[in-house]
Design a protein around this motif. Structure first.
Motif, short mmCIF file in Angstrom:
data_model
loop_
_atom_site.label_atom_id
_atom_site.label_comp_id
_atom_site.label_asym_id
_atom_site.label_seq_id
_atom_site.Cartn_x
_atom_site.Cartn_y
_atom_site.Cartn_z
N ASP A 101 0.94 -1.29 0.19
CA ASP A 101 -0.21 0.00 -0.02
C ASP A 101 0.76 1.32 -0.27
O ASP A 101 2.14 1.11 -0.18
CB ASP A 101 -0.78 0.14 1.05
CG ASP A 101 -1.96 -0.98 0.96
OD1 ASP A 101 -2.31 -1.65 0.16
OD2 ASP A 101 -2.62 -1.41 2.31
N VAL A 103 2.42 3.30 1.84
CA VAL A 103 3.07 3.31 3.39
C VAL A 103 3.24 4.77 3.96
O VAL A 103 2.96 5.01 5.09
CB VAL A 103 4.18 2.58 3.44
CG1 VAL A 103 4.74 2.55 4.83
CG2 VAL A 103 4.15 0.97 3.25
N ASP A 104 3.66 5.72 3.00
CA ASP A 104 4.13 7.10 3.41
C ASP A 104 3.15 8.16 3.27
O ASP A 104 3.31 9.29 3.46
CB ASP A 104 5.52 7.58 3.05
CG ASP A 104 5.38 7.22 1.46
OD1 ASP A 104 4.51 7.00 0.80
OD2 ASP A 104 6.57 7.50 0.93
N ASP A 110 3.50 1.80 -2.75
CA ASP A 110 5.11 1.57 -2.25
C ASP A 110 5.42 0.00 -2.66
O ASP A 110 4.36 -0.58 -2.82
CB ASP A 110 5.39 1.90 -0.91
CG ASP A 110 5.00 3.26 -0.49
OD1 ASP A 110 5.61 4.31 -1.48
OD2 ASP A 110 4.47 3.73 0.53
N CYS A 126 11.38 -1.71 2.22
CA CYS A 126 10.25 -1.20 1.69
C CYS A 126 10.64 0.37 1.02
O CYS A 126 11.46 1.15 1.72
CB CYS A 126 9.20 -0.89 2.82
SG CYS A 126 7.56 0.12 2.22
N ASP A 156 -4.94 -6.20 5.54
CA ASP A 156 -4.52 -5.19 6.79
C ASP A 156 -4.96 -6.08 8.12
O ASP A 156 -6.00 -6.11 8.24
CB ASP A 156 -5.17 -4.22 6.55
CG ASP A 156 -4.74 -3.41 7.87
OD1 ASP A 156 -3.87 -3.53 8.50
OD2 ASP A 156 -5.40 -2.27 8.19
N VAL A 162 -2.93 -0.14 6.42
CA VAL A 162 -1.89 -0.82 5.48
C VAL A 162 -1.84 -2.40 5.49
O VAL A 162 -1.62 -2.97 6.65
CB VAL A 162 -0.19 -0.32 5.91
CG1 VAL A 162 0.78 -0.78 4.91
CG2 VAL A 162 -0.27 1.33 5.89
N ASP A 164 -0.35 -5.91 5.32
CA ASP A 164 0.55 -6.48 5.77
C ASP A 164 1.20 -7.56 4.56
O ASP A 164 0.51 -7.96 3.70
CB ASP A 164 0.20 -7.20 7.17
CG ASP A 164 -0.19 -6.23 7.95
OD1 ASP A 164 0.47 -5.24 8.26
OD2 ASP A 164 -1.31 -6.34 8.80
N GLY A 184 3.08 -4.40 7.13
CA GLY A 184 3.30 -3.53 6.02
C GLY A 184 3.82 -2.26 6.40
O GLY A 184 4.53 -1.50 5.39
N ALA A 185 3.42 -1.90 7.44
CA ALA A 185 3.40 -0.44 7.86
C ALA A 185 4.82 -0.17 8.41
O ALA A 185 5.68 0.78 7.96
CB ALA A 185 2.47 0.11 8.77
N THR A 186 5.54 -1.24 9.07
CA THR A 186 6.82 -1.08 9.73
C THR A 186 7.73 -2.16 9.66
O THR A 186 9.01 -2.04 9.79
CB THR A 186 6.48 -1.05 11.31
OG1 THR A 186 6.12 -2.00 11.66
CG2 THR A 186 5.65 0.08 11.78
#
Length: 562
Positions: A101, A103-104, A110, A126, A156, A162, A164, A184-186
């Motif tokens: 997704d 992410v930022d 991304d 990422c 998610d 986001v 995963d 997926g976010a971190t």
């Protein structure tokens, strides 16, 4: 070890019409870069309504040694929208890639890419789809190499907005295989699975939501087993096992084959088949709802005995309903000869096949990666990306092609028919229209050429059908034609290929009477641009209608161009 990296080049960019097998798009890259080692859809970067493709080249040299590079292409563009290179020697960036997704939150999707990290810090990184900047790095256990790692985006699971992802590490460490599910976010690990299946993670695929928790589940396969897990909890939902270690080489979503409202799965058992022929693997279809076996299909034989098997089943991809028969179809990639095939979900029949520039040589490895691309030409039909990362062994170029339609368009001019339009068949054994004289099957055998008449990259390949089962056969190439192309009686058939002749690849036909030669035949046949060659298959048929003991297909004349 390898010469310096050069920018990939576009060799074809033609949005074709009709069901022909010309690629919609094709990119190549030289010098052992392994361009196409992985391919993934990564979202719509340029806002044209079509998902972009990320293509990795993990052995590319971009100012460093084997640092690797990942390109993002629009299927409609000649040059990459984004290029991301590894930052250290032996980074090998891109052994596995996946979309993700935004992410930022900058409005552009991304992506993920695995890297070896100079053999000191293996990780999944990422990257921003807008700038290529690294957003985070998720470390992997050092004992687990990334060369066989697989990545897939999940739903998610932790509800942070986001999607995963799952990372499968089938080789390394002290346990048989690991699947990690990460944020997926971190990139933080949510949980890890190691149920004791050797090489678990050779296959990895997202399925539909079986346990009703709102998140799609996933399957992971290894030697002799395929397991289905709840993506949210990691709980084992169903399992499928076989005494064959080749079962589980790859796995894919299969669509809803049993029409119960729940999508099913297919597990590949890598060929050859039980009789030793180079089959299109055995495809095992299972109900995702119940775990019951729906069918086991032994795919149509492609190359018979006498050539190295394709190693079909090395890769699998769910495409959707290619032939509009109400069942989703799958693409199957091979390990050894640069060949991919699209297989009917309804009966396992071969719908069409794709061949690289040299399907004759076996070499150390000739992998074929298959990936669904979505509908890149917006015609309502699913499309396919086929990658040949090891093709550089043959002509110095690795290649990725996008096909929007796949029924092959024939090449050359067919002639020498035993259907009454050529010379008379030896004992009145007339074949069906467009075929050679009839053989013991009651039909005449046919020959057609596909690929291209260009000598560049040597793409021509030929396929015979309606041969007697397992018949010994050989491809004959001639510089002239008997009877002005009408042929002359020879055994139970009509011989057309004459003059200076060469015989290519004696082998046995498949049990279904099919046989394929090529691509990569020019080094054997020794033809050049401007020359015409006539191809014909001569095959044994001891119980043939005329008692001659052998017969021939029709012939195909090809005039080669540069």
């Amino acid at each position: 070890m390898r010469s310096s990296w050069l920018v990939p080049s576009i060799v074809v960019c033609c949005a074709g019409s009709g069901w022909t097998q010309a690629p919609f798009q094709s990119w190549t890259a030289p010098n052992g870069s392994e361009f196409g080692a992985d391919v993934a859809t990564v979202g719509d970067f340029d806002g044209d309504g079509v998902e972009e493709l990320a293509i990795s080249a993990p052995s590319a040299n971009v100012g460093l040694g084997d640092n690797g590079v990942v390109f993002v292409y629009s299927p409609h563009a000649n040059t990459p929208l984004l290029t991301i290179a590894g930052t250290v020697n032996a980074d090998f960036l891109g052994f596995a890639i996946s979309g993700l997704d935004d992410v930022d939150s900058d409005g552009t999707p991304d992506l993920l890419a695995a890297r070896q990290g100079g053999f000191s810090q293996r990780s999944i990184d990422c990257f921003s789809g807008a700038s290529g900047a690294k957003l985070y790095s998720a470390s992997l256990p050092f004992a687990w190499p990334v060369s066989n790692l697989r990545l897939v985006a999940l739903d998610d699971l932790d509800l942070d907005g986001v999607r995963d992802f799952a990372a499968a590490l089938p080789y390394g460490g002290t346990v048989p295989g690991i699947v990690q599910v990460r944020s997926g976010a971190t990139g933080v690990e949510l949980y890890s699975l190691s149920p004791g299946v050797t090489h678990l993670g050779l296959g990895l695929a997202v399925l539909s939501d079986l346990d009703g928790d709102g998140a799609r589940d996933f399957a992971a396969s290894g030697d002799g087993a395929a397991l289905v897990f709840s993506a949210k909890t990691g709980a084992l939902l169903t399992s499928h096992a076989s005494s064959s270690s080749a079962f589980g080489r790859s796995v894919a979503f299969a669509g809803d084959l049993d029409q119960d409202g729940v999508g099913d799965l297919v597990v590949a058992e890598q060929g050859p088949d039980t009789s030793g022929f180079a089959a299109l693997a055995r495809l095992h279809y299972f109900s995702h709802a119940t775990g019951a076996s729906l069918r086991v299909v032994e795919g149509p034989c492609s190359s018979g005995v006498g050539t190295a098997g394709e190693g079909f089943g090395w890769d699998l991809a769910h495409l959707g309903d290619v032939d509009a028969d109400g069942f989703d179809d799958v693409a199957v990639g091979g390990a050894y000869r640069g060949v991919a095939a699209v297989v009917s979900g309804s009966d396992g029949s071969l719908l069409w096949e794709v061949r690289g520039s040299n399907a004759v040589l076996t070499g150390p490895l000739h992998r074929t990666v298959v990936r669904a691309t979505g509908d890149v030409d917006l015609d309502g039909r699913p499309d396919l990306a086929v990658a040949f990362p090891d093709q550089f062994y043959d002509n110095g170029l690795s290649e990725v092609r996008v096909y929007t339609s796949g029924v092959p368009a024939s090449v050359g001019t067919a002639l020498g028919f035993g259907d009454g339009t050529g010379a008379p068949c030896p004992c009145g054994n007339v074949g069906q229209p467009g075929a050679g004289c009839a053989n013991s099957t009651g039909l005449g055998a046919t020959l057609a050429a596909f690929g291209s008449s260009s000598v560049a990259n040597d793409p021509l390949w030929l396929r015979a059908e309606h041969l007697p089962s397992k018949a010994n056969s050989i491809l004959v190439v001639g510089t002239t034609q008997f009877g002005g192309g009408l042929g002359t009686p020879f055994g139970d058939g009509l011989l057309v290929a004459g003059g200076a002749t060469k015989r290519i690849q004696p082998q046995s036909a498949c049990p279904n009477g099919a046989q394929t030669w090529g691509s990569g035949l020019r080094s054997i046949g020794l033809w050049g641009a401007g020359q015409t060659r006539t191809f014909q298959v001569w095959y044994r048929n001891p119980t043939g209608p005329c008692g001659g003991g052998y017969n021939l297909t029709n012939a195909v004349a090809v005039t080669f161009v540069p």
